[in-house]
Design a protein around this motif. Structure first.
Motif, mmCIF file in Angstrom:
data_model
loop_
_atom_site.group_PDB
_atom_site.id
_atom_site.type_symbol
_atom_site.label_atom_id
_atom_site.label_comp_id
_atom_site.label_asym_id
_atom_site.label_seq_id
_atom_site.Cartn_x
_atom_site.Cartn_y
_atom_site.Cartn_z
ATOM 1 N N LYS A 109 40.467 33.009 35.965
ATOM 2 C CA LYS A 109 39.204 33.587 36.429
ATOM 3 C C LYS A 109 38.581 32.664 37.472
ATOM 4 O O LYS A 109 38.609 31.441 37.319
ATOM 5 N N PHE A 110 38.038 33.267 38.499
ATOM 6 C CA PHE A 110 37.374 32.499 39.551
ATOM 7 C C PHE A 110 36.004 33.096 39.788
ATOM 8 O O PHE A 110 35.854 34.316 39.887
ATOM 9 N N MET A 111 34.991 32.243 39.846
ATOM 10 C CA MET A 111 33.623 32.701 40.109
ATOM 11 C C MET A 111 33.049 31.865 41.236
ATOM 12 O O MET A 111 33.282 30.664 41.301
ATOM 13 N N LYS A 112 32.312 32.506 42.097
ATOM 14 C CA LYS A 112 31.648 31.761 43.177
ATOM 15 C C LYS A 112 30.250 32.323 43.391
ATOM 16 O O LYS A 112 30.070 33.544 43.442
ATOM 17 N N TYR A 113 29.270 31.439 43.474
ATOM 18 C CA TYR A 113 27.906 31.858 43.792
ATOM 19 C C TYR A 113 27.458 31.139 45.059
ATOM 20 O O TYR A 113 27.568 29.913 45.138
ATOM 21 N N SER A 114 26.973 31.907 46.015
ATOM 22 C CA SER A 114 26.353 31.308 47.205
ATOM 23 C C SER A 114 24.857 31.567 47.098
ATOM 24 O O SER A 114 24.428 32.720 47.116
ATOM 25 N N PHE A 115 24.092 30.493 46.982
ATOM 26 C CA PHE A 115 22.635 30.634 46.777
ATOM 27 C C PHE A 115 21.907 30.682 48.119
ATOM 28 O O PHE A 115 22.151 29.830 48.990
ATOM 29 N N ASN A 116 21.050 31.658 48.268
ATOM 30 C CA ASN A 116 20.165 31.690 49.426
ATOM 31 C C ASN A 116 18.746 31.507 48.903
ATOM 32 O O ASN A 116 18.176 32.412 48.296
ATOM 33 N N HIS A 117 18.194 30.316 49.131
ATOM 34 C CA HIS A 117 16.896 30.000 48.526
ATOM 35 C C HIS A 117 15.718 30.615 49.272
ATOM 36 O O HIS A 117 14.604 30.618 48.754
ATOM 37 N N LYS A 118 15.973 31.069 50.491
ATOM 38 C CA LYS A 118 14.873 31.708 51.223
ATOM 39 C C LYS A 118 14.666 33.141 50.731
ATOM 40 O O LYS A 118 13.550 33.556 50.472
ATOM 41 N N THR A 121 18.319 35.058 46.681
ATOM 42 C CA THR A 121 19.451 35.896 46.272
ATOM 43 C C THR A 121 20.720 35.060 46.103
ATOM 44 O O THR A 121 20.867 34.002 46.719
ATOM 45 N N VAL A 122 21.574 35.548 45.262
ATOM 46 C CA VAL A 122 22.868 34.909 45.030
ATOM 47 C C VAL A 122 23.962 35.915 45.368
ATOM 48 O O VAL A 122 23.935 37.048 44.883
ATOM 49 N N GLU A 123 24.876 35.497 46.221
ATOM 50 C CA GLU A 123 26.062 36.316 46.489
ATOM 51 C C GLU A 123 27.135 35.855 45.508
ATOM 52 O O GLU A 123 27.514 34.675 45.522
ATOM 53 N N SER A 124 27.574 36.778 44.672
ATOM 54 C CA SER A 124 28.541 36.389 43.650
ATOM 55 C C SER A 124 29.903 37.018 43.926
ATOM 56 O O SER A 124 30.001 38.181 44.288
ATOM 57 N N GLN A 125 30.927 36.211 43.725
ATOM 58 C CA GLN A 125 32.295 36.721 43.865
ATOM 59 C C GLN A 125 33.052 36.365 42.586
ATOM 60 O O GLN A 125 33.049 35.218 42.150
ATOM 61 N N MET A 126 33.662 37.370 41.985
ATOM 62 C CA MET A 126 34.460 37.120 40.784
ATOM 63 C C MET A 126 35.884 37.611 41.037
ATOM 64 O O MET A 126 36.080 38.706 41.557
ATOM 65 N N ARG A 127 36.844 36.760 40.695
ATOM 66 C CA ARG A 127 38.249 37.156 40.861
ATOM 67 C C ARG A 127 38.962 36.956 39.531
ATOM 68 O O ARG A 127 38.858 35.913 38.898
ATOM 69 N N LYS A 128 39.685 37.995 39.130
ATOM 70 C CA LYS A 128 40.447 37.914 37.875
ATOM 71 C C LYS A 128 41.900 38.264 38.137
ATOM 72 O O LYS A 128 42.199 38.984 39.102
ATOM 73 N N ARG A 129 42.779 37.780 37.269
ATOM 74 C CA ARG A 129 44.196 38.105 37.433
ATOM 75 C C ARG A 129 44.601 39.143 36.388
ATOM 76 O O ARG A 129 44.317 38.986 35.205
ATOM 77 N N ARG A 130 45.256 40.189 36.887
ATOM 78 C CA ARG A 130 45.759 41.219 35.958
ATOM 79 C C ARG A 130 47.030 40.718 35.297
ATOM 80 O O ARG A 130 47.614 39.712 35.724
ATOM 81 N N SER A 131 47.469 41.426 34.272
ATOM 82 C CA SER A 131 48.690 41.009 33.564
ATOM 83 C C SER A 131 49.935 41.073 34.453
ATOM 84 O O SER A 131 50.902 40.360 34.233
ATOM 85 N N ASP A 132 49.894 41.941 35.514
ATOM 86 C CA ASP A 132 51.055 42.026 36.413
ATOM 87 C C ASP A 132 51.007 40.963 37.516
ATOM 88 O O ASP A 132 51.856 40.952 38.408
ATOM 89 N N PHE A 135 45.552 40.370 41.704
ATOM 90 C CA PHE A 135 44.153 39.973 41.512
ATOM 91 C C PHE A 135 43.210 41.132 41.840
ATOM 92 O O PHE A 135 43.546 41.993 42.632
ATOM 93 N N TRP A 136 42.050 41.116 41.232
ATOM 94 C CA TRP A 136 40.991 42.056 41.596
ATOM 95 C C TRP A 136 39.670 41.315 41.724
ATOM 96 O O TRP A 136 39.383 40.380 40.975
ATOM 97 N N ASP A 137 38.923 41.700 42.741
ATOM 98 C CA ASP A 137 37.664 41.024 43.064
ATOM 99 C C ASP A 137 36.464 41.910 42.748
ATOM 100 O O ASP A 137 36.527 43.128 42.905
ATOM 101 N N VAL A 138 35.395 41.281 42.319
ATOM 102 C CA VAL A 138 34.118 41.980 42.143
ATOM 103 C C VAL A 138 33.066 41.174 42.892
ATOM 104 O O VAL A 138 32.844 40.003 42.597
ATOM 105 N N ASN A 139 32.455 41.790 43.895
ATOM 106 C CA ASN A 139 31.406 41.105 44.665
ATOM 107 C C ASN A 139 30.061 41.744 44.353
ATOM 108 O O ASN A 139 29.934 42.966 44.377
#
Lengths: 259, 109
Positions: A109-118, A121-132, A135-139
């Motif tokens: 599992k991979f998670m990334k948050y980019s914080f914008n303090h002005k 807001t947080v831009e979030s990216q999540m990446r997971k690996r399927r059994s095959d 990868f699939w991403d959720v932004n």
């Protein structure tokens, strides 16, 4: 006039409390994580907490990096290779970029948050690996409160608390963004204790950590953290109780300390 | 009774050996100690009844092998294997992070 003085004191208090007085720029803490098996502690993994100064074209940031790796003898059975990192303001520990990459016995599992303090807001990216193996991403995009941090920054912010001025049994709340969910944690000062560690006998602040409305950590005052009662406030010992058992974290070495 | 202790000894010895080969550390000492106790009792009972002790001796040998593995593993230092490509990946990831940080609005005075 009285109101002005109060405001000045409040701003000074906030400024002093929000300043980084404990975390060095090239600090390295090394721990052993042990798991309790039938009453016997078995060394499972090495945990490191490192800081490093990094420069962009516009600013100098502090790179906070926590790694957990199973000892090689465990790698054939259940390999853990987790990295949690955050790039923060070196003075206020305000986070800008957070990354979490976990490899636990084939689970990725991979998670990334980019914080914008002005815009708060947080831009979030999540990446997971399927059994095959694909990868699939959720932004996603979230708005966050003033005091919301990622988990790495929160650990370092706890170290930066003015524990000396806190009275016994008093607590402090923290807001964390973890796995795309806002969590509230509370830390409670239980008192001072002297404990023997690999880096000597240390007088420590004993702190209890609890996650509100979550059953991740079990029990009351059972998830404990000992921070040295000096200016560095380094974590030297921790006890945790989770659903699958309990364990410990013991310090092996500490280098590059600020004070 | 003798058969029961021999069976308990064999089960404990195999369990002790398996746990000693696997990285379970001190936990393997429980079946090893158990096996030693069962073997001694079974051996005494066999001597008393003047019966064959070969199985007990083999069980005892398995227990000792398990104990030797356990001691050897406990003396080995805890190590982390860091592969070269992992170091390179970390450096590359940091470079990518710095590029990303250039695009983030950072307000440090």
């Amino acid at each position: 006039m009285r109101q002005l003085v109060f405001l000045f004191l409040l701003i000074t208090w906030f400024f002093v409390n929000s300043q980084n007085n404990s975390i060095g720029s090239y600090e390295k803490l090394n721990f052993t994580a042990s798991y309790n098996m039938s009453g016997l502690l078995t060394d499972l993994a090495q945990v490191t907490m490192e800081t490093k100064e990094v420069k962009t074209s516009k600013s100098t940031l502090l790179h906070l990096k926590c790694k957990a790796r199973t000892y090689s003898k465990w790698d054939n059975f259940f390999k853990i290779d987790d990295t949690y990192e955050s790039y923060v303001n070196p003075n206020t520990l305000t986070p800008y970029l957070y990354k979490r990459e976990i490899n636990e016995g084939g689970h990725y599992k991979f998670m990334k948050y980019s914080f914008n303090h002005k815009s708060k807001t947080v831009e979030s990216q999540m990446r997971k690996r399927r059994s095959d193996g694909t990868f699939w991403d959720v932004n996603k995009s979230y708005s966050f409160g003033n005091s919301t941090n990622d988990i790495v920054t929160t650990i370092y912010k706890i170290r930066n608390l003015d524990l000396k001025s806190m009275s016994k049994s008093s607590s402090r709340p923290f807001s964390i963004l973890f796995d795309n969910e806002g969590q509230k944690i509370t830390i409670k000062l239980l008192g001072e204790e002297s404990i023997e560690t690999k880096i000597g006998i240390k007088n420590c602040y004993k702190i209890a950590i609890a996650i509100n409305n979550s059953d991740l950590l079990k029990g009351t005052n059972t998830n404990l953290l000992w921070l040295t009662a000096d200016k560095n406030k380094i974590p030297v010992y921790a006890k945790f109780k989770v659903a699958v058992g309990n364990g410990e974290l013991r310090i092996n070495s500490a280098t590059g300390l600020k004070n | 009774m003798r058969i029961l202790f021999i069976l308990l000894g064999i089960i404990s010895a195999i369990l002790g050996l398996a746990l000693s080969i696997l990285p379970f550390g001190k936990i393997a000492l429980f079946p090893i100690i158990g096996s030693l106790i069962f073997c001694i009792i079974a051996f005494k009972l066999s001597q008393k009844e003047r019966l064959n002790t070969t199985v007990i001796k083999i069980t005892f040998l398995i227990t000792i092998i398990g104990l030797a593995f356990n001691i050897y593993n406990s003396l080995k230092p805890n190590e982390i294997i860091v592969e070269q490509n992992q170091i390179e990946n970390d450096l590359q990831a940091e470079e990518e992070d710095l590029e990303e940080l250039e695009d983030i609005d950072i307000d440090i005075e």
